[in-house]
Design an enzyme around this catalytic site. Structure first.
Site, PDB file in Angstrom:
ATOM      1  CE1 TYR A 291      -3.122   2.978   0.447  1.00  0.00           C
ATOM      2  CE2 TYR A 291      -3.352   2.465   2.766  1.00  0.00           C
ATOM      3  CZ  TYR A 291      -3.677   3.247   1.681  1.00  0.00           C
ATOM      4  OH  TYR A 291      -4.549   4.290   1.827  1.00  0.00           O
ATOM      5  CB  CYS A 292       0.958   4.291   0.165  1.00  0.00           C
ATOM      6  SG  CYS A 292       1.618   5.978   0.132  1.00  0.00           S
ATOM      7  CG  LEU A 293       7.243   4.387   0.994  1.00  0.00           C
ATOM      8  CD1 LEU A 293       7.951   4.645  -0.317  1.00  0.00           C
ATOM      9  CD2 LEU A 293       7.703   5.382   2.050  1.00  0.00           C
ATOM     10  N   GLY A 295       3.832  -0.297  -1.353  1.00  0.00           N
ATOM     11  CA  GLY A 295       3.711  -0.897  -2.669  1.00  0.00           C
ATOM     12  C   GLY A 295       4.940  -0.643  -3.524  1.00  0.00           C
ATOM     13  CG  LEU A 319      -3.821  -1.952  -2.101  1.00  0.00           C
ATOM     14  CD1 LEU A 319      -4.457  -2.068  -0.719  1.00  0.00           C
ATOM     15  CD2 LEU A 319      -4.787  -2.413  -3.167  1.00  0.00           C
TER      16      LEU A 319
END
Length: 559
Positions: A291-293, A295, A319
């Site tokens: 998720y975010c960083l 990811g 994500l």
């Protein structure tokens, strides 16, 4: 000292951008004439409307607010003279946008900085921010006999005292306590090192799919964005669907952790977690989610595994995560050589990037929603927004180590090494084209941190089947979209590995639209790539560093 005064924003970078704009505008007489004529035309329109501003036919006759602009959405703004005030402000905002963009010869990055900076000043001066020009505030004062200003003063005093006594929890923080009513999914800490605690959650079904799921959250915020209250917990949703779930909980670094590198998050985070899962559930591939960083980190780890012939991942889910940072949204306005050098000097003294700089940057990206609307509601209307688990999580900020954040900004944002095939892991470069594992990539429609068209670039970076899903909402609200919650919708389609590339605009027109949560769509995708259900695995592998397994959410999340 200068960084403390400017909130971490480099005055040199800001000055150079405005000099670029002013000098190129001065050398463009036709452009000056165009914007001058536009100003005169707007003034004439306003003057003509002011002569008849009591007429109902003039409501939003000159200009209307954009759909996402909620400052003037209340019915009170349709009444004269407030409607004319709002239109005058929107026209001025439009004029300044036209004046600061499209100047021939100006560097695009500087143009974006100037436009963004001017917009921040205009947002501060909006009529909705002042009691005398806000009809909602005036009506509330009339109805309450001015009591709203008394409550607003109390709210301001409470916030001011909490700011002076750093660390004192707000009422919202007291309403949502980690381990009590947020981050409550039952589990154990099955591994711990100096950077992570790995959580394993108890199954809620008699049988589970053989492939476990590893969730790699961003370390910019606490992990429990994906395990909020039971009704909107992605962890609970997955365990209820028959999956074994592991979650990384990052330690909140302090000044002594200044030398933690970006690659340490891969080795001590993703790699260590996969090794532990391999001991708990041997000879099984893993569904990995970032998720975010987190990811971005997962994509680096997956490319490294692909380069080295490690096929331990069954699928990869990203994500709101970027792997190419050339179009990373307004967050890149804070990232250029001057700004990064300024931040590095500030972090060198402290050893970390403090939470105030992190929070301030994200708030500026949505200043209307996160700053000015809150000031109006809390201090002018005398109200408080109802407590929510998502806002309590948002206030639970973390710090970033000096070395990691410097490497992240330079290698990924400034130099874009990952997308260019120049990112080095263990002495050798990696390429995203070495990823051949099926991917499920989620972008959010109104994302200010990772714009969906930026996340869409994964299509031409990897050699794998890519299922791309675009969901409604923003960076957080689009991801936390539990089934049964109204207002969610998404578009989704799959591009096989050997299919031709389709651009994001064409994809948007062609992708099927569906109402509801994307979570169910993702679980269906995971299920087709999972084996037949079997007995749940054991919890952990015995003691961890001499201590018995501790209950989730563990210790690191409370730091």
């Amino acid at each position: 000292m200068l960084a403390r005064l400017t909130g971490g924003i480099s005055p040199v970078a800001l000055s150079l951008a405005f000099i670029d704009w002013a000098t190129h505008l001065a050398a463009a007489p036709q452009r000056q004439m165009d914007i001058s004529q536009e100003a005169l035309q707007t003034a004439r329109q306003l003057f003509g409307s002011s002569l008849h501003f009591f007429s109902s036919n003039l409501q939003w006759a000159l200009i209307k607010p954009k759909p996402q602009d909620r400052r003037f959405a209340a019915p009170e703004w349709e009444r004269p003279p407030f409607n004319l005030l709002a239109q005058a402000f929107l026209l001025r905002e439009k004029w300044w946008h036209n004046a600061t963009t499209g100047v021939r010869g100006m560097a695009p990055a500087n143009e974006a900085i100037v436009e963004f900076s001017v917009r921040q000043v205009l947002d501060m001066l909006a009529p909705s921010n002042f009691a005398a020009t806000n009809p909602e505030v005036l009506q509330k004062a009339f109805q309450s006999g001015g009591e709203n200003f008394v409550f607003g003063l109390q709210n301001w005093y409470s916030d001011w005292m909490r700011m002076l006594s750093a660390g004192k929890p707000s009422q919202q923080d007291q309403d949502f306590v980690v381990g009590k009513n947020v981050a409550t999914s039952r589990g154990k800490v099955v591994f711990r090192n100096e950077l992570i605690e790995l959580l394993q959650y108890y199954p809620t079904t008699a049988e589970v799919h053989p492939e476990p799921i590893l969730i790699v959250p961003a370390w910019i915020m606490k992990y429990y964005i994906l395990d909020l209250s039971p009704h909107n917990s992605l962890v609970k949703f997955l365990t209820d669907q028959g999956f074994t779930v592991f979650m990384i909980s990052w330690r909140n670094p302090g000044p002594g952790d200044r030398d933690i590198a970006f690659d340490d998050y891969r080795k001590l985070g993703v790699e260590a977690a996969l090794d532990t899962i391999g001991r708990i559930v041997p000879d099984r591939q893993v569904h990995a989610l970032g998720y975010c960083l987190g990811g971005t980190l997962l994509s680096i780890a997956a490319a490294t595994m692909g380069r080295d012939g490690d096929n331990g991942l069954k699928s990869i889910t990203l994500l709101a995560a970027q792997t190419d940072f050339t179009e990373a949204g307004e967050l890149t306005l804070f990232i250029n050589e001057s700004q990064v050098a300024f931040l590095e000097d500030m972090m060198w003294e402290r050893g970390v990037l403090d939470t105030t700089q992190m929070a301030g940057a994200f708030q500026l990206l949505r200043s209307n929603d996160l700053i000015w609307s809150r000031i109006t509601r809390d201090y002018l209307m005398g109200e408080r927004a109802p407590a929510s688990d998502l806002m309590a999580w948002n206030a639970d900020a973390t710090r970033l180590p000096y070395r990691m954040h410097s490497e992240y900004l330079r290698k990924l944002f400034l130099d874009n090494d990952l997308a260019g095939g120049r990112y080095v892991v263990e002495g050798r470069p990696i390429s995203l084209s070495d990823i051949h594992t099926a991917m499920f990539v989620v972008g959010t429609l109104r994302d200010h941190v990772a714009p969906w068209k930026s996340t869409y670039k994964i299509h031409y970076q990897v050699d794998a089947d890519v299922t791309f899903l675009l969901t409604s909402g923003g960076h957080n609200t689009g991801i936390v979209a539990p089934p049964g919650e109204e207002g969610h919708s998404y578009q989704v389609s799959c591009k096989p590995e050997d299919a031709p590339y389709v651009g994001p605009d064409e994809w948007l027109k062609a992708a099927p639209h569906a109402e509801g949560s994307w979570w169910a769509e993702w679980v269906r995708w995971l299920t087709t790539r999972s084996g037949e259900p079997c007995e749940p695995p054991r919890m952990g592998v015995g003691q961890v560093d001499g201590w018995s397994l501790r209950d989730a959410p563990g210790d690191y999340v409370r730091q």
